[in-house]
Design an enzyme around this catalytic site. Structure first.
Site, short mmCIF file in Angstrom:
data_model
loop_
_atom_site.label_atom_id
_atom_site.label_comp_id
_atom_site.label_asym_id
_atom_site.label_seq_id
_atom_site.Cartn_x
_atom_site.Cartn_y
_atom_site.Cartn_z
N CYS A 70 7.42 -3.11 3.85
CA CYS A 70 6.03 -2.90 3.42
C CYS A 70 5.49 -1.56 3.91
CB CYS A 70 5.15 -4.02 3.97
SG CYS A 70 5.77 -5.64 3.54
N LYS A 129 -4.63 -2.92 -0.89
CA LYS A 129 -3.35 -3.27 -0.27
C LYS A 129 -2.58 -2.02 0.17
CE LYS A 129 0.36 -5.29 0.86
NZ LYS A 129 0.54 -6.37 1.79
#
Ligand code: SAJ
Length: 430
Positions: free
Chosen positions: A259, A205
């Site tokens: 993010c 991720k």
């Protein structure tokens, strides 16, 4: 394993769609949030976030009786932690929400339960932080309950489709945990499911978003080089991208959202001595709003930001990226701050947000009131309705004769033909 009941902790951009999707696939889901306002809004049929299709999905989930909204956890077969992991002032990860969520599971954790951490987290969070907290229950991870890390990878604006279609990585603290995790997500996932260990899944991720950040930093640096060298970076990038192994992303006013501009710091925190490139990329992207300010000065023919005092600027677009209504960490917001600090009189038009709760930002209800008295118009976000503006119409509404395009949203020829002096990021000296 037979999953009947699922508890989702955190009803934000990821938790709410995930809880609703499980519910519309027949699971009994309790969606838990510690924020009473969110719980009340959802219980009263409202929605605290905007995402295409989400309202219909949540209504279907609650209407079916399968999704219950609560402020308390209940016994369940699986618990999914989808809480925020923001950055602290010092760019370290704030894991307090993850810790609190894990602590809240302890009293209801039972033998053979599955616990999933979905929140983007620094490497080793699952094994070093979440497992020991859960083990306060007296049960042991891997032996008595299953524990996995499975990152969400959905793109805001396309969450509902990507939730189902994207490949899903499931990292277990042991192989059986990963396999049990796969059974859970098999309920709705149509993309490929890949099993691995928890720390690898965390790294996957972080590597994805870091690679994107570094790629955008390169593009932003290319835009500055192009301005200096007198070429058009957008043409150059599209030509370079014809190469079968090259995919340069787009320059712009910087990297925003919660993010791509955040996650790389989790890797820097994990190993500052090994992450010089990642840190530099962060700096390049963080400096891009300042560069946009310089472009605006260039458009006005002034060399110092001090001369911006009293200049009227219409800023079009404030969201963190095109066609979303999310202002979090928006680089456009940063450009507006820099302009205001220099004394410019800024009016913002953001077509997707009705009320902007930011001090010192003057918002216009429509395009006319944003541009009418302006000296310069700056396009900072490539929202579709802004890209579609017709300069021939716009020039009738405004005093401005200078337009700055930070996102390659407008046609140089059209804007110049309409009578504007036109400056585009990455092609400003052409
Ligand atoms: N941006 C550019 N140039 C580009 C692409 C993006 O300047 O070519 C900027 C955007 O304008 C925005 C920022 O970068 O300010 C981030 O936007 P994004 O579209 O790259 O990403 P997010 O934050 O909306 O979603 C990302 C996605 N990650 C990847 O594509 C690798 C999404 O799949 C993740 O699930 C999400 O982060 C997340 O939750 O981590």
């Amino acid at each position: 394993m037979n999953f009947e009941k699922i508890c989702v902790l955190g009803l934000g951009y990821i938790g709410l769609p995930t809880a609703s999707t499980f519910a519309t696939h027949g699971m009994q889901v309790t969606g838990v949030d510690v924020n009473p306002q969110i719980v009340n809004t959802l219980r009263n049929g409202g929605l605290h976030i905007k995402e295409p299709g989400l309202r219909t999905l949540v209504q279907a989930a609650i209407g079916s009786g399968n999704l219950k909204i609560s402020d308390k956890l209940e016994f369940a077969d699986a618990f999914i932690i989808a809480v925020p992991t923001p950055l602290l002032e010092d760019k370290k990860a704030d894991l307090s929400f993850v810790r609190a969520a894990a602590e809240s599971i302890v009293p209801v954790l039972r033998l053979n339960n599955l616990v999933v951490l979905e929140s983007t987290s620094p490497p080793r969070t699952t094994v070093d932080i979440v497992a020991p907290i859960l083990e306060r229950s007296g049960l042991k991870a891997a032996e008595d309950f299953h524990l996995v890390y499975s990152p969400e990878r959905v793109l805001p604006g396309q969450i509902l489709r990507e939730l189902i279609e994207n490949a899903r990585v499931i990292g277990g603290v042991d192989r059986i945990s990963a396999e049990v995790g796969r059974e859970l997500y098999a309920i709705f996932t149509r993309g490929e499911v890949i099993l691995t260990d928890a720390t690898t899944a965390e790294m996957v991720k972080l590597m994805e978003n870091t690679q994107r950040d570094v790629n955008i930093a390169t593009a932003n640096e290319f835009s500055r080089l192009a301005d200096r060298l007198g070429i058009d970076v957008w043409d150059a990038i599209s030509m370079a991208n014809l190469h079968p192994r090259i995919e340069i992303l787009n320059p712009g006013p910087g990297v925003g959202g919660h993010c791509v501009g955040v996650d790389p710091w989790f890797l820097v925190e994990a190993a500052p001595d090994l992450t010089a490139l990642i840190r530099t990329a962060r700096r390049v992207n963080d400096e891009q709003p300042k560069y946009i300010l310089e472009l605006i000065q260039r458009g006005l023919g002034i060399s110092s930001s001090l001369d911006l005092a009293g200049v009227r600027i219409a800023v079009l677009g404030l969201a963190y990226k095109a066609d979303v209504d999310d202002l979090r960490e928006s680089p456009a917001l940063r450009v507006v701050e820099l302009l205001s600090e220099s004394g410019a009189l800024v009016r913002v038009y953001e077509p997707y947000v009705e009320e902007i709760e930011a001090p010192n930002i003057e918002c216009a209800p429509d395009i006319i009131s944003a541009v009418q008295d302006a000296d310069l118009i700056a396009l900072l976000v490539a929202h579709t309705p802004l890209r579609n503006l017709d300069p021939l119409e716009l020039i009738k509404m405004t005093n401005a004769r200078v337009a700055v395009d930070a996102v390659n949203g407008w046609s140089v020829e059209k804007w110049q033909d309409a009578g504007f002096k036109f400056i585009r990021l990455g092609a400003s000296s052409i």
